[in-house]
Design a protein around this motif. Structure first.
Motif, PDB file in Angstrom:
ATOM      1  N   GLY A  65       0.819  -1.201   0.000  1.00 31.40           N
ATOM      2  CA  GLY A  65       0.000   0.000   0.000  1.00 31.40           C
ATOM      3  C   GLY A  65       0.849   1.245   0.000  1.00 31.40           C
ATOM      4  N   PHE A  66       0.186   2.422   0.045  1.00 31.33           N
ATOM      5  CA  PHE A  66       0.863   3.703   0.017  1.00 31.33           C
ATOM      6  C   PHE A  66       1.134   4.213   1.425  1.00 31.33           C
ATOM      7  CE2 PHE A  66      -1.558   3.739  -4.007  1.00 31.33           C
ATOM      8  CZ  PHE A  66      -0.512   3.951  -4.886  1.00 31.33           C
ATOM      9  N   THR A  67       2.216   4.968   1.553  1.00 29.67           N
ATOM     10  CA  THR A  67       2.451   5.683   2.804  1.00 29.67           C
ATOM     11  C   THR A  67       1.511   6.885   2.838  1.00 29.67           C
ATOM     12  OG1 THR A  67       4.107   7.149   1.835  1.00 29.67           O
ATOM     13  CG2 THR A  67       4.880   5.018   2.715  1.00 29.67           C
ATOM     14  N   ALA A  68       1.391   7.496   4.007  1.00 29.93           N
ATOM     15  CA  ALA A  68       0.523   8.664   4.145  1.00 29.93           C
ATOM     16  C   ALA A  68       0.984   9.779   3.209  1.00 29.93           C
ATOM     17  CB  ALA A  68       0.527   9.144   5.603  1.00 29.93           C
ATOM     18  N   GLN A  69       2.307   9.950   3.080  1.00 30.31           N
ATOM     19  CA  GLN A  69       2.844  10.997   2.208  1.00 30.31           C
ATOM     20  C   GLN A  69       2.515  10.711   0.743  1.00 30.31           C
ATOM     21  OE1 GLN A  69       4.181  13.938   2.885  1.00 30.31           O
ATOM     22  NE2 GLN A  69       4.306  14.331   0.682  1.00 30.31           N
ATOM     23  N   GLU A  70       2.598   9.432   0.359  1.00 33.91           N
ATOM     24  CA  GLU A  70       2.280   9.067  -1.026  1.00 33.91           C
ATOM     25  C   GLU A  70       0.808   9.280  -1.327  1.00 33.91           C
ATOM     26  OE1 GLU A  70       5.701   5.597  -1.641  1.00 33.91           O
ATOM     27  OE2 GLU A  70       3.748   5.112  -0.760  1.00 33.91           O
ATOM     28  N   LEU A  71      -0.052   8.911  -0.383  1.00 31.54           N
ATOM     29  CA  LEU A  71      -1.482   9.135  -0.576  1.00 31.54           C
ATOM     30  C   LEU A  71      -1.804  10.620  -0.674  1.00 31.54           C
ATOM     31  CD1 LEU A  71      -3.034   6.481   1.831  1.00 31.54           C
ATOM     32  CD2 LEU A  71      -3.249   6.549  -0.658  1.00 31.54           C
ATOM     33  N   LYS A  72      -1.125  11.423   0.136  1.00 32.03           N
ATOM     34  CA  LYS A  72      -1.342  12.867   0.103  1.00 32.03           C
ATOM     35  C   LYS A  72      -0.918  13.433  -1.247  1.00 32.03           C
ATOM     36  CE  LYS A  72       0.013  17.206   2.320  1.00 32.03           C
ATOM     37  NZ  LYS A  72       0.861  17.852   3.351  1.00 32.03           N
ATOM     38  N   LYS A  73       0.200  12.927  -1.768  1.00 32.74           N
ATOM     39  CA  LYS A  73       0.697  13.391  -3.056  1.00 32.74           C
ATOM     40  C   LYS A  73      -0.299  13.098  -4.173  1.00 32.74           C
ATOM     41  CE  LYS A  73       4.873  13.048  -5.942  1.00 32.74           C
ATOM     42  NZ  LYS A  73       6.204  12.394  -6.046  1.00 32.74           N
ATOM     43  N   LEU A  74      -0.848  11.887  -4.156  1.00 32.97           N
ATOM     44  CA  LEU A  74      -1.832  11.513  -5.172  1.00 32.97           C
ATOM     45  C   LEU A  74      -3.104  12.341  -5.034  1.00 32.97           C
ATOM     46  CD1 LEU A  74      -1.481   7.614  -5.094  1.00 32.97           C
ATOM     47  CD2 LEU A  74      -0.830   9.119  -6.968  1.00 32.97           C
ATOM     48  N   SER A  75      -3.570  12.478  -3.795  1.00 34.65           N
ATOM     49  CA  SER A  75      -4.795  13.246  -3.549  1.00 34.65           C
ATOM     50  C   SER A  75      -4.623  14.709  -3.923  1.00 34.65           C
ATOM     51  CB  SER A  75      -5.187  13.123  -2.070  1.00 34.65           C
ATOM     52  OG  SER A  75      -6.357  13.868  -1.808  1.00 34.65           O
ATOM     53  N   THR A  76      -3.466  15.270  -3.584  1.00 37.47           N
ATOM     54  CA  THR A  76      -3.205  16.673  -3.913  1.00 37.47           C
ATOM     55  C   THR A  76      -3.180  16.885  -5.418  1.00 37.47           C
ATOM     56  OG1 THR A  76      -1.931  16.997  -1.882  1.00 37.47           O
ATOM     57  CG2 THR A  76      -1.559  18.567  -3.672  1.00 37.47           C
ATOM     58  N   THR A  77      -2.573  15.935  -6.129  1.00 36.05           N
ATOM     59  CA  THR A  77      -2.538  16.046  -7.594  1.00 36.05           C
ATOM     60  C   THR A  77      -3.938  16.065  -8.170  1.00 36.05           C
ATOM     61  OG1 THR A  77      -0.421  14.883  -7.684  1.00 36.05           O
ATOM     62  CG2 THR A  77      -1.700  14.966  -9.719  1.00 36.05           C
ATOM     63  N   TYR A  78      -4.797  15.172  -7.680  1.00 35.98           N
ATOM     64  CA  TYR A  78      -6.166  15.143  -8.184  1.00 35.98           C
ATOM     65  C   TYR A  78      -6.905  16.432  -7.837  1.00 35.98           C
ATOM     66  CZ  TYR A  78     -11.070  14.257  -8.729  1.00 35.98           C
ATOM     67  OH  TYR A  78     -12.386  14.383  -9.091  1.00 35.98           O
ATOM     68  N   GLU A  79      -6.739  16.927  -6.606  1.00 39.10           N
ATOM     69  CA  GLU A  79      -7.423  18.162  -6.209  1.00 39.10           C
ATOM     70  C   GLU A  79      -6.972  19.348  -7.039  1.00 39.10           C
ATOM     71  OE1 GLU A  79      -9.966  18.752  -4.177  1.00 39.10           O
ATOM     72  OE2 GLU A  79     -10.110  16.563  -3.990  1.00 39.10           O
ATOM     73  N   LEU A  80      -5.680  19.407  -7.371  1.00 34.25           N
ATOM     74  CA  LEU A  80      -5.182  20.489  -8.225  1.00 34.25           C
ATOM     75  C   LEU A  80      -5.818  20.416  -9.617  1.00 34.25           C
ATOM     76  CD1 LEU A  80      -1.402  20.500  -7.245  1.00 34.25           C
ATOM     77  CD2 LEU A  80      -3.073  22.329  -6.817  1.00 34.25           C
ATOM     78  N   ILE A  81      -5.914  19.194 -10.153  1.00 37.66           N
ATOM     79  CA  ILE A  81      -6.560  19.023 -11.454  1.00 37.66           C
ATOM     80  C   ILE A  81      -8.021  19.447 -11.384  1.00 37.66           C
ATOM     81  CG2 ILE A  81      -7.314  17.301 -13.169  1.00 37.66           C
ATOM     82  CD1 ILE A  81      -4.777  15.715 -12.483  1.00 37.66           C
ATOM     83  N   LYS A  82      -8.679  19.021 -10.325  1.00 41.39           N
ATOM     84  CA  LYS A  82     -10.106  19.289 -10.180  1.00 41.39           C
ATOM     85  C   LYS A  82     -10.406  20.772  -9.986  1.00 41.39           C
ATOM     86  CE  LYS A  82     -14.041  18.163  -7.189  1.00 41.39           C
ATOM     87  NZ  LYS A  82     -14.469  17.411  -5.970  1.00 41.39           N
ATOM     88  N   THR A  83      -9.572  21.453  -9.233  1.00 43.31           N
ATOM     89  CA  THR A  83      -9.882  22.850  -8.877  1.00 43.31           C
ATOM     90  C   THR A  83      -9.136  23.890  -9.701  1.00 43.31           C
ATOM     91  OG1 THR A  83      -8.170  22.869  -7.156  1.00 43.31           O
ATOM     92  CG2 THR A  83     -10.400  22.186  -6.504  1.00 43.31           C
ATOM     93  N   GLN A  84      -7.987  23.529 -10.284  1.00 45.26           N
ATOM     94  CA  GLN A  84      -7.167  24.541 -10.943  1.00 45.26           C
ATOM     95  C   GLN A  84      -7.036  24.367 -12.455  1.00 45.26           C
ATOM     96  OE1 GLN A  84      -6.044  27.142  -9.107  1.00 45.26           O
ATOM     97  NE2 GLN A  84      -7.139  26.141  -7.406  1.00 45.26           N
ATOM     98  N   TYR A  85      -7.257  23.157 -12.958  1.00 44.29           N
ATOM     99  CA  TYR A  85      -7.079  22.937 -14.390  1.00 44.29           C
ATOM    100  C   TYR A  85      -8.064  23.777 -15.190  1.00 44.29           C
ATOM    101  CZ  TYR A  85      -6.635  20.529 -18.861  1.00 44.29           C
ATOM    102  OH  TYR A  85      -6.441  20.248 -20.193  1.00 44.29           O
ATOM    103  N   LEU A  86      -7.647  24.215 -16.372  1.00 50.15           N
ATOM    104  CA  LEU A  86      -8.432  25.139 -17.192  1.00 50.15           C
ATOM    105  C   LEU A  86      -9.839  24.638 -17.466  1.00 50.15           C
ATOM    106  CD1 LEU A  86      -8.585  27.684 -18.990  1.00 50.15           C
ATOM    107  CD2 LEU A  86      -7.575  26.311 -20.848  1.00 50.15           C
ATOM    108  N   HIS A  87      -9.984  23.329 -17.700  1.00 50.75           N
ATOM    109  CA  HIS A  87     -11.296  22.776 -18.025  1.00 50.75           C
ATOM    110  C   HIS A  87     -11.766  21.819 -16.936  1.00 50.75           C
ATOM    111  CE1 HIS A  87     -10.677  24.424 -22.023  1.00 50.75           C
ATOM    112  NE2 HIS A  87      -9.538  23.749 -22.122  1.00 50.75           N
ATOM    113  N   GLU A  88     -13.073  21.641 -16.851  1.00 50.03           N
ATOM    114  CA  GLU A  88     -13.605  20.643 -15.937  1.00 50.03           C
ATOM    115  C   GLU A  88     -13.219  19.257 -16.447  1.00 50.03           C
ATOM    116  OE1 GLU A  88     -17.697  20.867 -15.022  1.00 50.03           O
ATOM    117  OE2 GLU A  88     -17.639  22.983 -14.415  1.00 50.03           O
ATOM    118  N   VAL A  89     -12.996  18.373 -15.503  1.00 51.13           N
ATOM    119  CA  VAL A  89     -12.541  17.036 -15.889  1.00 51.13           C
ATOM    120  C   VAL A  89     -13.509  15.975 -15.393  1.00 51.13           C
ATOM    121  CG1 VAL A  89     -10.111  17.688 -15.895  1.00 51.13           C
ATOM    122  CG2 VAL A  89     -11.134  16.800 -13.793  1.00 51.13           C
TER     123      VAL A  89
END
Length: 484
Positions: free
Chosen positions: A51-75
């Motif tokens: 499984g993932f460490t807490a830091q790895e899970l945070k990294k994945l989650s943060t990447t998705y949140e950035l895509i969801k909230t900051q990317y030019l288009h809705e995904v």
């Protein structure tokens, strides 16, 4: 080859370019193989929680949140997650490890009990390119001139670069009667266009006939559910006719179910002898042994570079455990084992992952090496001629691969082009005129679309004529000598 779920299934990486992506045929190993529990990995012989460490899970989650909230288009969240899975599997650089979404996975499951429509070829994704492992015998792909190791660059004008294997296959698949215009890159030649008319993929997997000298021939096109039963019926029929020797033809056979090939090998391999081995990441091996007997007559196996996976298992087992003679060309070299994980993902999608390798009875791993024949026999040069592009009319002083292929075909048809180096000489023009005159075409020496089609039609007929099959002839002669 690969397993499905927790049951021991080996599949050939069998991409039919027909109905779905990542299509493969089950290969069942006789007897279970030990693995760590699902959800755990094995390291140094000890099971440890994965499984993932807490830091790895945070990294994945943060990447998705950035895509969801900051990317030019809705995904689309599903597409992002699927993309992440594709990325993880892609990082393994393994052409046989793939991801199937729900639709593709359902098509995969339906395939096991369905008939197929498409062009009929096994492919893999290597270095981002769709590579043909083998066209299926008798399929539209084989008839159109698709070859092992061809790279499919585009279909109907749509480039395949940058697509996953599943996405590429979805571009190529289609209904019976529709056309797939494939741009093909072939080693040592300029890209060519091959038009394949999609059709039903052949489901008759075994054909038989009695050759000269009471030498029987069994042609195996792929190893699926009913192949072993049909194979044995054909074998008995040949034996009842007084067969003295046998040739098994697995050329351009991309493989199939391991339980089928094991069942087919039992009559030839003495009881207790090894048929195939599998080895996991820790070097642990499991052997599958024959429960059958052996035959009193000599056996030859016809192979070429389109013989893959289960075909190679058959060739290796018959050579090493039954003393068979291999005739033809070196095989493809598909020696890895894949497992499919569908229930684990929980949403109908599927991951096919390489987890093991298979080995011949003597422990040889054929992956990327293939199996060498005992008797190497090349087919006539015109067997390797590519279809002409037909983009321009070929005439005197024309240069290029189209001319070279034209000259190979003319020579194969008994005409004399004077040279086979790609230069359209006066001798080549005279050969064309002779062909045109004998086939009701204007005898002007120029190769337009009508003449090109007629030449290709004629050479295809020659290729399919058994009297021109030098490999088959050599195998039959070898068996006749073995009987004496």
């Amino acid at each position: 080859m690969f397993w499905k779920g927790r049951n021991l299934y080996i599949f050939v990486a069998f991409m039919l370019l027909a109905m779905f992506a990542s299509s493969v045929l089950t290969l069942t190993i006789v007897g279970p193989f030990s693995f760590a529990e699902q959800g755990k990995s094995v390291s140094g012989g000890k099971a440890e929680q994965s499984g993932f460490t807490a830091q790895e899970l945070k990294k994945l989650s943060t990447t998705y949140e950035l895509i969801k909230t900051q990317y030019l288009h809705e995904v689309d969240k599903t597409k992002v997650i699927d993309g992440a899975i594709h990325g993880m599997l892609g990082s393994l650089n393994d052409p046989y490890t793939t991801y199937m979404d729900q639709k593709e996975a359902q098509q995969f499951n339906d395939m096991l009990n369905s008939t197929f429509q498409g062009i009929g070829a096994e492919v893999s994704l290597e270095d981002g390119r769709v590579k043909v492992v083998s066209p299926i015998k008798g399929s539209p792909a084989e008839k159109a001139g698709i070859r092992t190791n061809d790279i499919i660059m585009s279909v109907n004008g749509e480039k395949l670069d940058g697509l996953t294997l599943s996405e590429a296959v979805m571009k190529i698949r289609g209904t019976k009667g529709s056309q797939a215009k494939l741009q093909i890159m072939r080693a040592g030649a300029e890209p060519i266009e091959i038009v394949v008319v999609r059709d039903d993929i052949p489901i008759e997997t075994v054909h038989s006939e009695m050759m000269d000298g009471q030498v029987g021939k069994l042609d195996v096109r792929e190893f699926v559910q009913n192949t072993a039963k049909t194979f044995k019926e054909h074998l008995k029929a040949l034996e009842d006719q007084g067969m003295k020797a046998l040739v098994i033809d697995v050329r351009n056979d991309p493989g199939g179910m391991l339980n089928a090939v094991v069942d087919m090998l039992d009559p030839f391999v003495a009881s207790g002898k090894t048929v195939v081995q599998v080895e996991d990441r820790n070097g642990q091996r499991e052997k599958t042994v024959s429960k059958g007997s052996s035959k009193p007559y000599p056996i030859a196996v016809l192979i070429n570079n389109g013989s893959a996976s289960a075909s190679e298992i058959m060739a290796g087992a018959l050579k090493e455990s039954a003393g068979a003679t291999l005739v033809g060309e070196k095989t493809y070299g598909k020696g890895t084992v894949q497992v499919t994980y569908q229930h684990e993902l929980g949403d109908g999608s599927n991951i096919k992952m390489t987890v093991m390798k298979w080995l011949t009875p003597n422990g040889n791993w054929v992956n990327e090496k293939g199996i060498e024949p005992d008797l190497t026999v090349d087919q006539p040069s015109y067997f390797k001629a590519s279809p002409m592009s037909k983009k321009t009319t070929l005439k005197t002083d024309t240069l290029g691969d189209d001319v070279r292929n034209l000259q190979m075909m003319l020579e194969g048809l008994g005409y004399k082009p004077g040279r086979i180096d790609g230069y359209f000489s006066e001798a080549t023009a005279q050969a064309v005129k002779s062909f045109q005159g004998q086939h009701g075409l204007p005898a002007n020496g120029d190769v337009d679309v009508a003449t090109a089609n007629k030449i290709e039609e004629a050479i295809t007929k020659e290729i399919r004529d058994p009297k021109n099959d030098l490999q088959l002839k050599a195998a039959v002669e070898a068996m006749k000598k073995a009987v004496k």
